[in-house]
Design a protein around this motif. Structure first.
Motif, PDB file in Angstrom:
ATOM      1  N   ALA A  30       4.210   5.075   2.010  1.00  0.00           N
ATOM      2  CA  ALA A  30       4.211   6.471   1.573  1.00  0.00           C
ATOM      3  C   ALA A  30       5.631   7.040   1.589  1.00  0.00           C
ATOM      4  O   ALA A  30       6.030   7.779   0.677  1.00  0.00           O
ATOM      5  N   PHE A  31       6.400   6.694   2.622  1.00  0.00           N
ATOM      6  CA  PHE A  31       7.781   7.190   2.701  1.00  0.00           C
ATOM      7  C   PHE A  31       8.623   6.625   1.567  1.00  0.00           C
ATOM      8  O   PHE A  31       9.344   7.366   0.882  1.00  0.00           O
ATOM      9  N   LEU A  32       8.562   5.297   1.362  1.00  0.00           N
ATOM     10  CA  LEU A  32       9.370   4.676   0.310  1.00  0.00           C
ATOM     11  C   LEU A  32       8.984   5.215  -1.063  1.00  0.00           C
ATOM     12  O   LEU A  32       9.852   5.478  -1.913  1.00  0.00           O
ATOM     13  N   GLY A  33       7.683   5.399  -1.280  1.00  0.00           N
ATOM     14  CA  GLY A  33       7.236   5.977  -2.544  1.00  0.00           C
ATOM     15  C   GLY A  33       7.760   7.387  -2.717  1.00  0.00           C
ATOM     16  O   GLY A  33       8.200   7.786  -3.807  1.00  0.00           O
ATOM     17  N   GLY A  34       7.742   8.164  -1.621  1.00  0.00           N
ATOM     18  CA  GLY A  34       8.245   9.533  -1.670  1.00  0.00           C
ATOM     19  C   GLY A  34       9.730   9.589  -1.984  1.00  0.00           C
ATOM     20  O   GLY A  34      10.191  10.460  -2.734  1.00  0.00           O
ATOM     21  N   VAL A  35      10.508   8.647  -1.419  1.00  0.00           N
ATOM     22  CA  VAL A  35      11.951   8.615  -1.679  1.00  0.00           C
ATOM     23  C   VAL A  35      12.225   8.283  -3.140  1.00  0.00           C
ATOM     24  O   VAL A  35      13.080   8.901  -3.787  1.00  0.00           O
ATOM     25  N   GLY A  72      25.997   6.588  -6.035  1.00  0.00           N
ATOM     26  CA  GLY A  72      25.788   7.784  -6.834  1.00  0.00           C
ATOM     27  C   GLY A  72      24.731   7.638  -7.910  1.00  0.00           C
ATOM     28  O   GLY A  72      24.653   8.466  -8.825  1.00  0.00           O
ATOM     29  N   ARG A  73      23.905   6.609  -7.813  1.00  0.00           N
ATOM     30  CA  ARG A  73      22.867   6.378  -8.821  1.00  0.00           C
ATOM     31  C   ARG A  73      21.508   6.846  -8.313  1.00  0.00           C
ATOM     32  O   ARG A  73      21.264   6.922  -7.101  1.00  0.00           O
ATOM     33  N   VAL A  74      20.623   7.141  -9.250  1.00  0.00           N
ATOM     34  CA  VAL A  74      19.251   7.514  -8.900  1.00  0.00           C
ATOM     35  C   VAL A  74      18.517   6.268  -8.421  1.00  0.00           C
ATOM     36  O   VAL A  74      18.659   5.180  -8.989  1.00  0.00           O
ATOM     37  N   ALA A  75      17.741   6.428  -7.345  1.00  0.00           N
ATOM     38  CA  ALA A  75      16.944   5.316  -6.819  1.00  0.00           C
ATOM     39  C   ALA A  75      15.483   5.564  -7.170  1.00  0.00           C
ATOM     40  O   ALA A  75      14.820   6.414  -6.573  1.00  0.00           O
ATOM     41  N   ASP A  76      14.977   4.855  -8.174  1.00  0.00           N
ATOM     42  CA  ASP A  76      13.571   4.946  -8.555  1.00  0.00           C
ATOM     43  C   ASP A  76      13.066   3.529  -8.808  1.00  0.00           C
ATOM     44  O   ASP A  76      13.837   2.564  -8.719  1.00  0.00           O
ATOM     45  N   PRO A  77      11.785   3.350  -9.103  1.00  0.00           N
ATOM     46  CA  PRO A  77      11.264   1.984  -9.275  1.00  0.00           C
ATOM     47  C   PRO A  77      12.043   1.165 -10.299  1.00  0.00           C
ATOM     48  O   PRO A  77      12.238  -0.048 -10.107  1.00  0.00           O
ATOM     49  N   LEU A  78      12.510   1.789 -11.380  1.00  0.00           N
ATOM     50  CA  LEU A  78      13.224   1.039 -12.416  1.00  0.00           C
ATOM     51  C   LEU A  78      14.587   0.545 -11.934  1.00  0.00           C
ATOM     52  O   LEU A  78      15.015  -0.562 -12.277  1.00  0.00           O
ATOM     53  N   LEU A  99       5.913  -3.681  -5.523  1.00  0.00           N
ATOM     54  CA  LEU A  99       6.857  -2.572  -5.615  1.00  0.00           C
ATOM     55  C   LEU A  99       6.226  -1.390  -6.345  1.00  0.00           C
ATOM     56  O   LEU A  99       6.388  -0.233  -5.935  1.00  0.00           O
ATOM     57  N   VAL A 100       5.489  -1.683  -7.409  1.00  0.00           N
ATOM     58  CA  VAL A 100       4.804  -0.623  -8.157  1.00  0.00           C
ATOM     59  C   VAL A 100       3.776   0.070  -7.267  1.00  0.00           C
ATOM     60  O   VAL A 100       3.627   1.302  -7.274  1.00  0.00           O
ATOM     61  N   GLY A 101       3.068  -0.732  -6.462  1.00  0.00           N
ATOM     62  CA  GLY A 101       2.080  -0.151  -5.549  1.00  0.00           C
ATOM     63  C   GLY A 101       2.721   0.756  -4.518  1.00  0.00           C
ATOM     64  O   GLY A 101       2.180   1.816  -4.176  1.00  0.00           O
ATOM     65  N   VAL A 102       3.893   0.343  -4.012  1.00  0.00           N
ATOM     66  CA  VAL A 102       4.615   1.184  -3.054  1.00  0.00           C
ATOM     67  C   VAL A 102       5.012   2.501  -3.708  1.00  0.00           C
ATOM     68  O   VAL A 102       4.865   3.582  -3.125  1.00  0.00           O
ATOM     69  N   ALA A 103       5.513   2.421  -4.935  1.00  0.00           N
ATOM     70  CA  ALA A 103       5.933   3.633  -5.640  1.00  0.00           C
ATOM     71  C   ALA A 103       4.756   4.574  -5.876  1.00  0.00           C
ATOM     72  O   ALA A 103       4.897   5.800  -5.814  1.00  0.00           O
ATOM     73  N   SER A 104       3.590   3.999  -6.117  1.00  0.00           N
ATOM     74  CA  SER A 104       2.414   4.834  -6.396  1.00  0.00           C
ATOM     75  C   SER A 104       1.857   5.490  -5.139  1.00  0.00           C
ATOM     76  O   SER A 104       1.007   6.381  -5.221  1.00  0.00           O
ATOM     77  N   ALA A 105       2.336   5.057  -3.960  1.00  0.00           N
ATOM     78  CA  ALA A 105       1.859   5.647  -2.702  1.00  0.00           C
ATOM     79  C   ALA A 105       2.650   6.897  -2.330  1.00  0.00           C
ATOM     80  O   ALA A 105       2.528   7.404  -1.214  1.00  0.00           O
ATOM     81  N   ALA A 106       3.455   7.396  -3.265  1.00  0.00           N
ATOM     82  CA  ALA A 106       4.359   8.512  -2.980  1.00  0.00           C
ATOM     83  C   ALA A 106       3.634   9.740  -2.462  1.00  0.00           C
ATOM     84  O   ALA A 106       2.511  10.046  -2.878  1.00  0.00           O
ATOM     85  N   VAL A 107       4.306  10.432  -1.534  1.00  0.00           N
ATOM     86  CA  VAL A 107       3.828  11.715  -1.024  1.00  0.00           C
ATOM     87  C   VAL A 107       4.931  12.742  -1.234  1.00  0.00           C
ATOM     88  O   VAL A 107       6.051  12.406  -1.616  1.00  0.00           O
TER      89      VAL A 107
END
Length: 485
Positions: A30-35, A72-78, A99-107
């Protein structure tokens, strides 16, 4: 969601059945997805480190996120995907779909920060378990070359390290140079209270191991006590820990009180005060000392680990720490008592003291007594060569200083006062030579009695030179030349 695997409260601490260490993979996801959904989460979770994650795959993802943000870059799944997709721990966890599953657990951001605190709390618990297991194992291991107190001190330091808030990173090179540029002449290190020495060293710098060496009776301890008492961090009195392994705490305090009150130590020792007001100055100096942010600890035979643990205690008690003094090297117990080679023992003592200086972000001033080799030559001023029989001191120290007082040797080489009854007239050359020798000695001893030299023989980041200080042994006083005369 957010299931925490923890130890049962009903389980005995001595139960040897397997119990899984406390962790929450759901909180980590949830934390990693949120970040990855909102990089601003990192602003409120700067305390979280990759090693705090229970799952290695999560630690790798977090490292990739931090690396991207540092550039200085955006950190997202891509952007995270190319950095981690081929790592064995990610492949083992399920690869890109994981990794996609982790991203989808975002809070949301606030919840993600709360999960960060939970992740770190669970890491602390796992580390506590590890420390406890090590203590139990050490307790059952018959290693009598290492006493129980040393084992306990090491364990205590490990536990304290789990909850200690780390000091901010030291400024980068450009930031430091810019600060010097904007404040020319400003002392950026810890002032030792002696102007000439401060000017030469630019103050004692954080992380430095500074050696203060000399023969007995040169005034090493007196000089160290004087510097500890006068030390300043900026415009404020420095917060100092003073470890006295040779003399008692009371002896160090009496030296400082003598200087503060301008009352000779011999007067305090015998109680032969001139009047009540002189004793009143002693009481006033004692009260001033008690209010100083100076912690003096007197205990012989401490190991480097014990010194480090006590320094951490003092840092918490004083609300910070600016400098550490240790008197002296030969009275520090080696970590491994099985080692009988003194050169090797010194190396094993110096390394943790140097590490302590870096860890606590303070200068560590270490006192050391030189061998008798100095006495064997005509010029008795110490040099780096006098450290050759002391292991790796010269290499490990960032600054090497020697304290030298010519008066000590002059007093032991006093020529006989010629007896006028032995004078045989103008042709008595021996008598005249003796008179000239005596007069020259009196001039030299008068000059030397109130002078001491601090020879800076090594300075890793600066020049070497000799500084002359004012000295008054009766008052345990070192000071700037011209201030007390």
């Amino acid at each position: 969601m957010n299931e925490v695997i923890a130890i049962s409260r009903d389980a005995s601490p001595f139960d040897q059945t397997f119990r899984e260490p406390p962790h929450s993979l759901e909180a980590e996801q949830a934390f990693l997805g949120g970040v990855m959904a909102d990089n601003r989460v990192l602003d409120g979770a700067a305390f979280l480190k990759p090693e705090h994650f229970a799952l290695a795959a999560h630690a790798c993802i977090y490292e990739a996120i931090l690396a991207l943000r540092e550039r200085g870059r955006v950190a997202d799944p891509l952007t995270v995907k190319p950095l981690v997709e081929n790592l064995p721990v990610i492949v083992e966890a399920g690869g890109v779909p994981y990794l996609v599953g982790v991203a989808s657990a975002a809070v949301g951001r606030l919840n993600a920060i709360e999960y960060a605190r939970l992740i770190r709390d669970l890491w602390v618990r796992r580390e506590m378990i590890a420390v406890g297991q090590d203590i139990v194992a050490a307790g059952y291991t018959p290693d009598f070359d290492r006493d129980a107190m040393a084992i306990w001190t090491d364990a205590e330091a490990r536990v304290e390290a789990l909850t200690e808030v780390k000091a901010p990173e030291e400024p980068g090179t450009l930031e430091r140079l810019e600060e010097i540029y904007k404040n020319p002449g400003k002392l950026l290190g810890v002032s030792c209270g002696l102007t000439a020495l401060d000017n030469l060293l630019c103050g004692f710098q954080a992380g430095q191991l500074i050696l203060l060496a000399g023969r007995p009776s040169m005034g090493k301890t007196t000089l160290a006590a004087s510097m500890a008492r006068k030390a300043k961090a900026g415009d404020d009195p420095a917060k100092v820990a003073f470890f006295t392994l040779e003399q008692s705490k009371s002896e160090i305090e009496i030296k400082i009180i003598s200087d503060l009150a301008s009352v000779p130590m011999e007067t305090m020792r015998r109680g032969t005060y001139a009047d009540a007001s002189e004793f009143g100055r002693v009481v006033d100096a004692h009260n001033r000392l008690r209010k100083m942010p100076l912690a003096i600890l007197g205990r012989s035979g401490m190991t480097p680990a014990e010194i480090r643990a006590e320094a951490r205690h003092i840092k918490r008690r004083l609300g910070g720490l600016d400098a550490v003094f240790v008197d002296q090297l030969t009275h520090i117990a080696p970590p491994d008592k099985r080692t009988t080679n003194r050169v090797h023992q010194i190396g094993e003592i110096l390394k943790p003291l140097k590490a302590m200086a870096r860890e606590l972000g303070v200068p560590v001033v270490l006192l050391h007594q030189l061998s008798r080799g100095v006495e064997a030559r005509e010029n008795k001023r110490p040099t780096l060569q006098d450290l050759r029989d002391s292991g790796e001191i010269e290499q490990d120290a960032d600054v090497v200083m020697f304290v030298y007082r010519e008066a000590y040797y002059l007093e032991r080489d006093e020529p006989v006062q010629p007896d006028v009854e032995d004078y045989e007239g103008p042709s008595d050359r021996d008598y005249q030579a003796a008179i000239r020798k005596r007069e020259a000695w009196e001039r030299n001893i008068t000059r030397a009695r109130t002078a001491a030299e601090v020879i800076v023989a090594k300075q890793r980041m600066g020049p070497i030179d000799t500084v002359t200080l004012y000295y008054d042994g009766r008052l345990s006083r070192f000071g700037d030349v011209g201030r007390y005369e």
